[in-house]
Design a protein around this motif. Structure first.
Motif, PDB file in Angstrom:
ATOM      1  N   GLU A  38      36.817  44.736  25.329  1.00 13.24           N
ATOM      2  CA  GLU A  38      36.133  43.444  25.264  1.00 13.24           C
ATOM      3  C   GLU A  38      35.787  42.963  26.683  1.00 13.24           C
ATOM      4  OE1 GLU A  38      37.124  39.071  23.405  1.00 13.24           O
ATOM      5  OE2 GLU A  38      38.435  40.730  22.801  1.00 13.24           O
ATOM      6  N   ALA A  39      36.727  43.117  27.605  1.00 11.67           N
ATOM      7  CA  ALA A  39      36.508  42.701  28.996  1.00 11.67           C
ATOM      8  C   ALA A  39      35.408  43.542  29.640  1.00 11.67           C
ATOM      9  CB  ALA A  39      37.804  42.826  29.789  1.00 11.67           C
ATOM     10  N   LYS A  40      35.433  44.841  29.387  1.00  9.05           N
ATOM     11  CA  LYS A  40      34.427  45.742  29.955  1.00  9.05           C
ATOM     12  C   LYS A  40      33.035  45.379  29.422  1.00  9.05           C
ATOM     13  CE  LYS A  40      34.701  50.243  31.873  1.00  9.05           C
ATOM     14  NZ  LYS A  40      34.862  49.575  33.156  1.00  9.05           N
ATOM     15  N   ALA A  41      32.969  45.102  28.120  1.00 12.22           N
ATOM     16  CA  ALA A  41      31.701  44.714  27.494  1.00 12.22           C
ATOM     17  C   ALA A  41      31.179  43.404  28.096  1.00 12.22           C
ATOM     18  CB  ALA A  41      31.877  44.580  25.987  1.00 12.22           C
ATOM     19  N   ALA A  42      32.084  42.513  28.481  1.00 17.31           N
ATOM     20  CA  ALA A  42      31.694  41.225  29.073  1.00 17.31           C
ATOM     21  C   ALA A  42      31.233  41.393  30.516  1.00 17.31           C
ATOM     22  CB  ALA A  42      32.863  40.244  29.010  1.00 17.31           C
ATOM     23  N   GLY A  43      31.598  42.524  31.138  1.00 18.50           N
ATOM     24  CA  GLY A  43      31.163  42.760  32.509  1.00 18.50           C
ATOM     25  C   GLY A  43      32.283  42.940  33.520  1.00 18.50           C
ATOM     26  N   ALA A  44      33.534  43.066  33.064  1.00 17.22           N
ATOM     27  CA  ALA A  44      34.646  43.268  33.995  1.00 17.22           C
ATOM     28  C   ALA A  44      34.549  44.651  34.633  1.00 17.22           C
ATOM     29  CB  ALA A  44      35.982  43.111  33.272  1.00 17.22           C
ATOM     30  N   THR A  45      34.903  44.722  35.905  1.00 21.81           N
ATOM     31  CA  THR A  45      34.833  45.965  36.663  1.00 21.81           C
ATOM     32  C   THR A  45      36.070  46.820  36.438  1.00 21.81           C
ATOM     33  OG1 THR A  45      33.690  44.672  38.356  1.00 21.81           O
ATOM     34  CG2 THR A  45      34.427  46.874  38.995  1.00 21.81           C
ATOM     35  N   GLY A  46      37.242  46.166  36.336  1.00 25.81           N
ATOM     36  CA  GLY A  46      38.489  46.906  36.199  1.00 25.81           C
ATOM     37  C   GLY A  46      39.586  46.071  35.582  1.00 25.81           C
ATOM     38  N   TRP A  47      40.748  46.683  35.377  1.00 19.43           N
ATOM     39  CA  TRP A  47      41.848  46.075  34.642  1.00 19.43           C
ATOM     40  C   TRP A  47      43.160  46.415  35.318  1.00 19.43           C
ATOM     41  CZ3 TRP A  47      41.209  43.302  30.067  1.00 19.43           C
ATOM     42  CH2 TRP A  47      42.366  43.012  29.343  1.00 19.43           C
ATOM     43  N   LEU A  48      43.943  45.418  35.684  1.00 17.69           N
ATOM     44  CA  LEU A  48      45.273  45.628  36.271  1.00 17.69           C
ATOM     45  C   LEU A  48      46.296  44.922  35.391  1.00 17.69           C
ATOM     46  CD1 LEU A  48      44.226  44.663  39.890  1.00 17.69           C
ATOM     47  CD2 LEU A  48      44.980  46.938  39.218  1.00 17.69           C
ATOM     48  N   VAL A  49      47.449  45.561  35.186  1.00 22.29           N
ATOM     49  CA  VAL A  49      48.483  44.958  34.344  1.00 22.29           C
ATOM     50  C   VAL A  49      49.568  44.349  35.230  1.00 22.29           C
ATOM     51  CG1 VAL A  49      50.183  45.374  32.521  1.00 22.29           C
ATOM     52  CG2 VAL A  49      47.977  46.540  32.449  1.00 22.29           C
ATOM     53  N   LEU A  69      47.620  46.952  44.171  1.00 19.94           N
ATOM     54  CA  LEU A  69      46.573  45.927  44.165  1.00 19.94           C
ATOM     55  C   LEU A  69      45.580  46.186  45.293  1.00 19.94           C
ATOM     56  CD1 LEU A  69      45.351  43.202  43.193  1.00 19.94           C
ATOM     57  CD2 LEU A  69      46.856  42.091  44.836  1.00 19.94           C
ATOM     58  N   MET A  70      46.086  46.421  46.503  1.00 24.34           N
ATOM     59  CA  MET A  70      45.196  46.627  47.649  1.00 24.34           C
ATOM     60  C   MET A  70      44.384  47.916  47.516  1.00 24.34           C
ATOM     61  SD  MET A  70      45.176  43.901  49.246  1.00 24.34           S
ATOM     62  CE  MET A  70      43.933  44.523  50.388  1.00 24.34           C
ATOM     63  N   ALA A  71      44.952  48.925  46.903  1.00 27.83           N
ATOM     64  CA  ALA A  71      44.205  50.180  46.697  1.00 27.83           C
ATOM     65  C   ALA A  71      42.985  49.918  45.821  1.00 27.83           C
ATOM     66  CB  ALA A  71      45.111  51.233  46.064  1.00 27.83           C
ATOM     67  N   VAL A  72      43.171  49.139  44.760  1.00 26.24           N
ATOM     68  CA  VAL A  72      42.065  48.818  43.857  1.00 26.24           C
ATOM     69  C   VAL A  72      41.054  47.904  44.565  1.00 26.24           C
ATOM     70  CG1 VAL A  72      41.409  47.714  41.679  1.00 26.24           C
ATOM     71  CG2 VAL A  72      43.432  49.168  41.773  1.00 26.24           C
ATOM     72  N   VAL A  73      41.540  46.909  45.287  1.00 25.46           N
ATOM     73  CA  VAL A  73      40.654  45.991  46.015  1.00 25.46           C
ATOM     74  C   VAL A  73      39.766  46.784  46.975  1.00 25.46           C
ATOM     75  CG1 VAL A  73      40.573  44.148  47.767  1.00 25.46           C
ATOM     76  CG2 VAL A  73      42.099  43.928  45.781  1.00 25.46           C
ATOM     77  N   ARG A  74      40.371  47.712  47.724  1.00 28.79           N
ATOM     78  CA  ARG A  74      39.592  48.513  48.691  1.00 28.79           C
ATOM     79  C   ARG A  74      38.615  49.435  48.002  1.00 28.79           C
ATOM     80  NH1 ARG A  74      44.766  48.656  51.445  1.00 28.79           N
ATOM     81  NH2 ARG A  74      44.662  47.157  53.144  1.00 28.79           N
ATOM     82  N   GLN A  75      38.973  49.858  46.786  1.00 35.58           N
ATOM     83  CA  GLN A  75      38.090  50.742  46.029  1.00 35.58           C
ATOM     84  C   GLN A  75      36.820  49.999  45.583  1.00 35.58           C
ATOM     85  OE1 GLN A  75      40.198  52.471  42.744  1.00 35.58           O
ATOM     86  NE2 GLN A  75      38.524  53.795  42.180  1.00 35.58           N
TER      87      GLN A  75
END
Length: 122
Positions: free
Chosen positions: A92-103, A111-117
């Motif tokens: 649902e989030a991806k369909a709305a336009g979210a780039t990624g998902w962190l739990v 967190l920083m690895a994903v931010v830099r990516q």
């Protein structure tokens, strides 16, 4: 300077994630829910990255992503940071336009690895 907008209704979560990001030299703007974040974006705030919770009062994270995409953040990466791990919510989030998902809870280095990516040079 890279600006990250954090959207979460938990003051503890905002403080914790903001602390990680500012230690890494990033500028951080915060909003207590999707509605507040959307109002700030419509007022001209142009973050390089948005990290948003899913379950919030007034305007939930998935609806916020949908609205933010319409309000001028068409190409800005938006990461969902949530305790939700079920696939239907992710879809649902991806369909709305979210780039990624962190739990939650997320470790600082993860967190920083994903931010830099998603924001090269952050």
């Amino acid at each position: 300077m890279t600006t990250v907008m954090l959207v979460d209704d938990s003051p503890t979560m905002l403080m914790s994630i903001k602390s990680i990001l500012t230690k890494e030299g990033l500028a951080v703007e915060t909003a207590g829910d999707g509605q507040e974040a959307l109002e700030r974006i419509k007022a001209g705030l142009k973050p390089n990255l948005v990290i948003s919770d899913v379950n919030m009062p007034r305007l939930d994270g998935i609806s916020f992503v949908r609205e933010a995409r319409r309000a001028g953040l068409r190409f800005t990466p938006i990461l969902m940071l949530t305790t939700e791990s079920e696939q239907t919510k992710r879809d649902e989030a991806k369909a709305a336009g979210a780039t990624g998902w962190l739990v939650k809870p997320v470790q600082a280095d993860a967190l920083m690895a994903v931010v830099r990516q998603v924001v090269p040079g952050a």
